[in-house]
Design an enzyme around this catalytic site. Structure first.
Site, PDB file in Angstrom:
ATOM      1  N   SER A  69      17.171  10.434  18.281  1.00  0.00           N
ATOM      2  CA  SER A  69      16.480   9.298  17.642  1.00  0.00           C
ATOM      3  C   SER A  69      17.179   8.831  16.375  1.00  0.00           C
ATOM      4  O   SER A  69      17.811   9.615  15.669  1.00  0.00           O
ATOM      5  CB  SER A  69      15.048   9.688  17.299  1.00  0.00           C
ATOM      6  OG  SER A  69      14.389  10.162  18.439  1.00  0.00           O
ATOM      7  N   GLU A 105      12.913  17.928  29.647  1.00  0.00           N
ATOM      8  CA  GLU A 105      12.073  18.030  28.452  1.00  0.00           C
ATOM      9  C   GLU A 105      10.623  17.751  28.814  1.00  0.00           C
ATOM     10  O   GLU A 105       9.720  18.439  28.387  1.00  0.00           O
ATOM     11  CB  GLU A 105      12.579  17.038  27.401  1.00  0.00           C
ATOM     12  CG  GLU A 105      11.919  17.175  26.062  1.00  0.00           C
ATOM     13  CD  GLU A 105      12.357  16.085  25.079  1.00  0.00           C
ATOM     14  OE1 GLU A 105      11.845  16.085  23.966  1.00  0.00           O
ATOM     15  OE2 GLU A 105      13.193  15.239  25.436  1.00  0.00           O
ATOM     16  N   GLN A 136      18.260  18.609  18.388  1.00  0.00           N
ATOM     17  CA  GLN A 136      18.470  17.464  19.260  1.00  0.00           C
ATOM     18  C   GLN A 136      18.640  16.175  18.455  1.00  0.00           C
ATOM     19  O   GLN A 136      17.693  15.735  17.800  1.00  0.00           O
ATOM     20  CB  GLN A 136      17.247  17.307  20.183  1.00  0.00           C
ATOM     21  CG  GLN A 136      17.329  16.121  21.123  1.00  0.00           C
ATOM     22  CD  GLN A 136      16.014  15.863  21.849  1.00  0.00           C
ATOM     23  OE1 GLN A 136      14.943  16.247  21.366  1.00  0.00           O
ATOM     24  NE2 GLN A 136      16.077  15.214  22.991  1.00  0.00           N
ATOM     25  N   GLY A 137      19.803  15.586  18.494  1.00  0.00           N
ATOM     26  CA  GLY A 137      20.081  14.389  17.701  1.00  0.00           C
ATOM     27  C   GLY A 137      20.118  13.126  18.537  1.00  0.00           C
ATOM     28  O   GLY A 137      21.187  12.582  18.819  1.00  0.00           O
ATOM     29  N   SER A 174       6.964   8.693  23.922  1.00  0.00           N
ATOM     30  CA  SER A 174       5.548   8.546  23.565  1.00  0.00           C
ATOM     31  C   SER A 174       4.702   8.375  24.828  1.00  0.00           C
ATOM     32  O   SER A 174       5.218   8.030  25.895  1.00  0.00           O
ATOM     33  CB  SER A 174       5.358   7.328  22.667  1.00  0.00           C
ATOM     34  OG  SER A 174       5.453   6.150  23.447  1.00  0.00           O
TER      35      SER A 174
HETATM   36  C1  FAD Z   1       7.295  15.631  15.063  1.00  0.00           C
HETATM   37  C2  FAD Z   1       8.388  14.906  15.759  1.00  0.00           C
HETATM   38  C3  FAD Z   1       9.518  15.591  16.161  1.00  0.00           C
HETATM   39  C4  FAD Z   1      10.568  14.931  16.764  1.00  0.00           C
HETATM   40  N1  FAD Z   1      11.712  15.641  17.065  1.00  0.00           N
HETATM   41  C5  FAD Z   1      12.793  14.967  17.516  1.00  0.00           C
HETATM   42  C6  FAD Z   1      14.042  15.640  17.703  1.00  0.00           C
HETATM   43  O1  FAD Z   1      14.144  16.851  17.497  1.00  0.00           O
HETATM   44  N2  FAD Z   1      15.119  14.914  18.105  1.00  0.00           N
HETATM   45  C7  FAD Z   1      15.041  13.576  18.359  1.00  0.00           C
HETATM   46  O2  FAD Z   1      16.041  12.989  18.727  1.00  0.00           O
HETATM   47  N3  FAD Z   1      13.868  12.898  18.180  1.00  0.00           N
HETATM   48  C8  FAD Z   1      12.748  13.562  17.768  1.00  0.00           C
HETATM   49  N4  FAD Z   1      11.564  12.873  17.567  1.00  0.00           N
HETATM   50  C9  FAD Z   1      11.550  11.412  17.727  1.00  0.00           C
HETATM   51  C10 FAD Z   1      10.699  10.896  18.857  1.00  0.00           C
HETATM   52  O3  FAD Z   1      11.335  11.040  20.063  1.00  0.00           O
HETATM   53  C11 FAD Z   1      10.351   9.425  18.531  1.00  0.00           C
HETATM   54  O4  FAD Z   1       9.460   9.451  17.459  1.00  0.00           O
HETATM   55  C12 FAD Z   1       9.749   8.701  19.685  1.00  0.00           C
HETATM   56  O5  FAD Z   1      10.697   8.430  20.637  1.00  0.00           O
HETATM   57  C13 FAD Z   1       9.101   7.378  19.251  1.00  0.00           C
HETATM   58  O6  FAD Z   1      10.001   6.590  18.533  1.00  0.00           O
HETATM   59  P1  FAD Z   1       9.597   5.944  17.143  1.00  0.00           P
HETATM   60  O7  FAD Z   1       9.061   7.008  16.285  1.00  0.00           O
HETATM   61  O8  FAD Z   1      10.721   5.174  16.643  1.00  0.00           O
HETATM   62  O9  FAD Z   1       8.369   4.972  17.476  1.00  0.00           O
HETATM   63  P2  FAD Z   1       8.486   3.511  18.073  1.00  0.00           P
HETATM   64  O10 FAD Z   1       9.414   3.504  19.208  1.00  0.00           O
HETATM   65  O11 FAD Z   1       8.718   2.559  16.977  1.00  0.00           O
HETATM   66  O12 FAD Z   1       7.019   3.319  18.654  1.00  0.00           O
HETATM   67  C14 FAD Z   1       5.911   2.934  17.857  1.00  0.00           C
HETATM   68  C15 FAD Z   1       4.736   2.726  18.776  1.00  0.00           C
HETATM   69  O13 FAD Z   1       5.029   1.700  19.721  1.00  0.00           O
HETATM   70  C16 FAD Z   1       4.839   2.163  21.028  1.00  0.00           C
HETATM   71  N5  FAD Z   1       5.794   1.527  21.937  1.00  0.00           N
HETATM   72  C17 FAD Z   1       7.134   1.447  21.781  1.00  0.00           C
HETATM   73  N6  FAD Z   1       7.672   0.806  22.819  1.00  0.00           N
HETATM   74  C18 FAD Z   1       6.660   0.473  23.661  1.00  0.00           C
HETATM   75  C19 FAD Z   1       6.582  -0.194  24.929  1.00  0.00           C
HETATM   76  N7  FAD Z   1       7.675  -0.635  25.542  1.00  0.00           N
HETATM   77  N8  FAD Z   1       5.359  -0.344  25.487  1.00  0.00           N
HETATM   78  C20 FAD Z   1       4.236   0.124  24.875  1.00  0.00           C
HETATM   79  N9  FAD Z   1       4.274   0.757  23.693  1.00  0.00           N
HETATM   80  C21 FAD Z   1       5.462   0.931  23.093  1.00  0.00           C
HETATM   81  C22 FAD Z   1       5.055   3.650  20.944  1.00  0.00           C
HETATM   82  O14 FAD Z   1       4.414   4.327  21.991  1.00  0.00           O
HETATM   83  C23 FAD Z   1       4.422   3.958  19.607  1.00  0.00           C
HETATM   84  O15 FAD Z   1       3.045   4.077  19.740  1.00  0.00           O
HETATM   85  C24 FAD Z   1      10.483  13.530  16.993  1.00  0.00           C
HETATM   86  C25 FAD Z   1       9.336  12.854  16.619  1.00  0.00           C
HETATM   87  C26 FAD Z   1       8.294  13.512  16.002  1.00  0.00           C
HETATM   88  C27 FAD Z   1       7.084  12.729  15.598  1.00  0.00           C
END
Ligand code: FAD
Lengths: 378, 398
Positions: B129, B244, B126-127, B383
């Site tokens: 992020s 999902e 899944q691409g 999240s």
């Molecule tokens: C092990 C793992 C596997 C994954 N696999 C995939 C995959 O296969 N394909 C894919 O596309 N993605 C994947 N992801 C990505 C995942 O969907 C993102 O990590 C997730 O959406 C959070 O984005 P970020 O890591 O950029 O954190 P950020 O968005 O930077 O968030 C950081 C913190 O801020 C909080 N936050 C952000 N916005 C708000 C808000 N509006 N209000 C309150 N709190 C907020 C978040 O909850 C978090 O605690 C994976 C992630 C992990 C950790």
């Protein structure tokens, strides 16, 4: 009553912090972790030069004990830097045990060398069936020839692979969980019949199981009176609890700082994520947790060597409970607020998270200390 | 109201159970039941075995080669598979891109891609992020520029689960830069073997390699790989995210992990007695079991709404939050159950074939790594903070 430091104490804290800031950055530490030994003799030598290895060593043997506040300040700084050297194992637990149990000759043979960084002396006490009970010892020592013969297995001895000398507890009499009948022996790890199964620990530090098969020791390998070591073991462990609490505060503060900094710079939805109140409240909770842990680390330092056993146990256990809960909460939330970055090996936050995990599980976990608090409050 | 399963549903459960007893290989089962690292080959083998039985698409309609099971049967199937220690089926094909292609793809795409998902021939990832587009997915920047009969794709995706094994990646890409963020996104299927695609591993905090960066440098993607209409990708992505989240509660696997926790507690000692009898520990274990019981009923409520053709609503967010918290609580308790033996961390001991000298009880070896690894569950799939925003906005109307 006051919480002020003396001029000397402030200077010590500054020196340690500056030294670690200069020589123990994240990348330097990573290199040390990846080295075969997993810790740095060079750093160890410098800690000796700074006098930090003698904080539990009495002045007549070249140290500056008792130094409760200095120990606390040192460990807090080490926590901040996520130091992986065997400081707690040798300079706190090892020194305390030798100091409490050793004969004048044994103390003179070991303590100056430990303070100078020439010898690393690590207690090997825990066992598989004991969990966190200090008095549950199944390893046995019987008299044999002119000395002693030890058999048994010690579990998850932190920094055993670094030890020049192990202080092995063994039962010389009594049932497996008797308070009486536990003795401590000085065992060179190279002795015939001693085998280490080394492994890394979750926080990157090193440990080993120590298997003892009919290990013959001379009569003077015994430290202290036969069968009466539990009091000293408990005292050393309590000192260790206070030290761990101080180290935890350093890790906690660094982890909180990293999180507030990250949320200030990480931008999503058109601005820094620190502007979301949900995250602000979480970080406010983290701060309260860190401050409560800090308060309890002060209390722990003040009572760590108290003669009032009941008060000492109650307060140290209370401290370990507050600190353990902070370790879990702050560690978990720091990772959470870093999002995906939090679960990588790349940033310090996950390394702090794992050290906090290990601290919570060491020298009695939260549940163990909750139970001891209840018992000692009856 | 009646919370019991019908006789037909119970008969179905028996059928699934018999199949699992006969056909699920012991080697695969062991990796899951003992919490070890399951190799990618396990996943593929299991998908193929199910496919041979005609069960390759447990949540798919029959017209696309699926089983046509209703949500309750799907739930029973997942629960039995989890309990038996079957490898988790890859969600990326079966539960993500598959349903999108069925709903929004054209006939050629359906014929080309769907059968290969069922048979286990294609591994999808899944691409979505990107480094600058996590929670704020709509700000993604990977661009696809139309050049005759293909798109030229440039950019970087990150956190891509198991991309190192993938044959295909489904991507959200920007095709219109002038529109407001959500309006200029398209849903593109990209062959991982196309020149210009690079996969770089990301080491996780448990030392494991399950996530990756995926880089695109002038990657030529045929226009026929566009799903649906150009610039409508956000709609499809939202459709997919609902799926999902609905499946992220992981009730079946949490029930299995609860049983593992109980086995561990029974084998561990505290003060010379079984840890399971310790009142402190027993109380904490009971609390998780009770939370899981409540979540299971909530999950069934959502399922039965679904069975009555009401589309999965924002309740899925509740399932995701509670499900992930329970997964983490179970991992935490297992680690605490083994005391000091949680600390040794030998990555090699997590592989099924480990021959080295064990330290501590075998059940202790993977626990700290699992505890670390599962911190991800409250971060990915939207999240838990984002899920709470959804609940506040869409359920509470705040
Ligand atoms: C092990 C793992 C596997 C994954 N696999 C995939 C995959 O296969 N394909 C894919 O596309 N993605 C994947 N992801 C990505 C995942 O969907 C993102 O990590 C997730 O959406 C959070 O984005 P970020 O890591 O950029 O954190 P950020 O968005 O930077 O968030 C950081 C913190 O801020 C909080 N936050 C952000 N916005 C708000 C808000 N509006 N209000 C309150 N709190 C907020 C978040 O909850 C978090 O605690 C994976 C992630 C992990 C950790």
């Amino acid at each position: 009553m006051h919480f002020n430091l003396t001029e000397e104490q402030r200077a010590l804290a500054d020196t340690v912090q500056r030294f670690l800031a200069q020589q123990y950055g994240f990348e330097a530490r990573r290199k040390i972790l990846r080295s075969p030994e997993g810790w740095s003799r060079e750093i160890w030598g410098k800690l000796a030069e700074l006098g930090l290895l003698g904080l539990q060593v009495p002045p007549e043997h070249g140290g500056m004990a008792p130094a409760a506040i200095e120990t606390m300040l040192t460990l807090e700084a080490m926590g901040r830097a996520l130091l992986v050297e065997p400081y707690l194992a040798s300079a706190v637990l090892g020194s305390a045990l030798v100091g409490a149990l050793g004969s004048p000759a044994q103390r003179e043979a070991l303590l100056p060398a430990m303070a100078e960084g020439r010898r690393i002396v690590v207690p090997a006490h825990g066992e598989a069936g004991a969990r966190h009970d200090l008095s549950r010892v199944a390893t046995v020592a019987r008299r044999g020839g002119a000395g002693w013969v030890l058999s048994g297995r010690k579990a998850v001895v932190v920094h055993a692979p670094a030890a020049d000398l192990l202080l092995v507890s063994a039962r010389t009499s009594g049932a497996v969980d008797d308070q009486q009948g536990i003795s401590v022996f000085a065992v060179p790890p190279g002795s015939p019949g001693v085998r280490l199964i080394p492994y890394p620990l979750i926080d990157g530090q090193r440990g080993a199981d120590v298997v003892l098969t009919e290990v013959s020791l001379p009569a003077d390998a015994l430290l202290g009176a036969e069968g009466a070591a539990l009091t000293a073991l408990e005292a050393a462990w309590d000192l260790g609890v206070a030290a761990l609490c101080a180290e935890a505060v350093g890790v906690l503060q660094a982890t909180l700082d990293a999180t507030t900094e990250y949320t200030r710079t990480r931008k999503q939805f058109g601005g820094p994520i620190a502007r979301f109140q949900a995250l602000q409240h979480r970080m406010a909770d983290m701060l309260m947790s860190v401050e409560q842990a800090r308060s309890m680390s002060y209390l722990a330092a003040m009572v760590a060597t108290s003669d009032d056993l009941r008060e000492r146990r109650r307060k140290l256990s209370a401290a370990k409970v507050v600190v353990g809960q902070a370790c879990r909460f702050v560690g978990q939330q720091a990772v959470q607020l870093h999002g995906g970055m939090g679960v990588t090996d790349e940033l310090a936050v996950s390394h702090g998270f794992k050290r906090l995990m290990a601290i919570e599980a060491s020298l009695g976990d939260t549940e163990h200390h909750l139970e001891r608090f209840i018992t000692e409050s009856r | 109201m009646d919370l019991s399963f019908t006789p037909e549903e119970q008969a179905f459960r028996e059928e699934v159970r018999r199949f699992l007893e006969q056909r699920l290989p012991a080697s695969l089962r062991r990796h899951v039941l003992e919490g070890l690292h399951a190799p990618a080959a396990d996943t593929v083998e299991w998908q193929r075995l199910l496919h041979r039985q005609g069960w390759g698409g447990p949540s798919w309609p029959t017209e696309h080669g699926g089983t046509g099971w209703d949500p309750v049967r799907q739930y029973i199937f997942e629960e039995e598979c989890a309990a038996a220690g079957a490898p988790r089926l890859l969600p990326f094909g079966l539960k993500m891109v598959g349903p999108v292609i069925m709903r929004f793809g054209n006939e050629a795409q359906r014929r080309r891609f769907l059968p290969r998902i069922l048979s286990g021939e294609d591994w999808w990832c899944q691409g979505y992020s990107e480094p600058e587009a996590g929670s704020d997915l709509a700000s993604l920047r990977t661009r696809a520029d139309r050049q005759g009969d293909h798109y030229l794709v440039n950019g970087q995706k990150t956190w891509i689960t198991l991309a190192q094994h993938a044959d295909w990646i489904f991507c959200l890409v920007r095709t219109d830069h002038a529109a407001r963020p959500q309006a200029g996104i398209s849903f593109l299927l990209i062959d991982m073997k196309t020149p210009g695609v690079t996969v770089r591993p990301i080491v996780m905090l448990d030392g494991g390699h399950e996530i990756n960066e995926v880089w695109f440098e002038d990657v030529a993607v045929p226009v026929e790989n566009l799903v649906g209409e150009e610039n409508k990708g956000w709609t499809y992505a939202k459709f997919l995210l609902g799926h999902e989240r609905a499946n992220i509660a992981g009730i079946g696997s949490s029930k299995r992990e609860l049983e593992r926790l109980k086995r561990i507690a029974a084998a561990e000692l505290k003060h010379g007695r079984s840890l399971a009898e310790d009142p402190f520990f027993a109380a904490r274990l009971a609390q998780v079991e009770i939370d899981l019981m409540a979540l299971e009923i909530t999950n069934l409520r959502v399922l039965s709404a679904e069975a009555e053709q009401r589309t999965p609503g924002p309740e899925a967010s509740l399932l995701k939050i509670k499900g992930s918290e329970i997964q983490q609580a179970l991992a935490e308790l297992m680690m605490q159950a083994v005391g000091p033996y949680a600390l040794p961390f030998r990555v090699e001991a997590l592989d099924g074939g480990f021959q080295g000298e064990p330290v501590g009880p075998a059940h202790a070896a993977p626990l700290a790594a699992t505890y670390c690894n599962l911190r991800k569950t409250t971060i990915y799939g939207g999240s838990n903070e984002i899920q709470k925003n959804i609940i506040a906005q869409l359920i509470l109307g705040l």
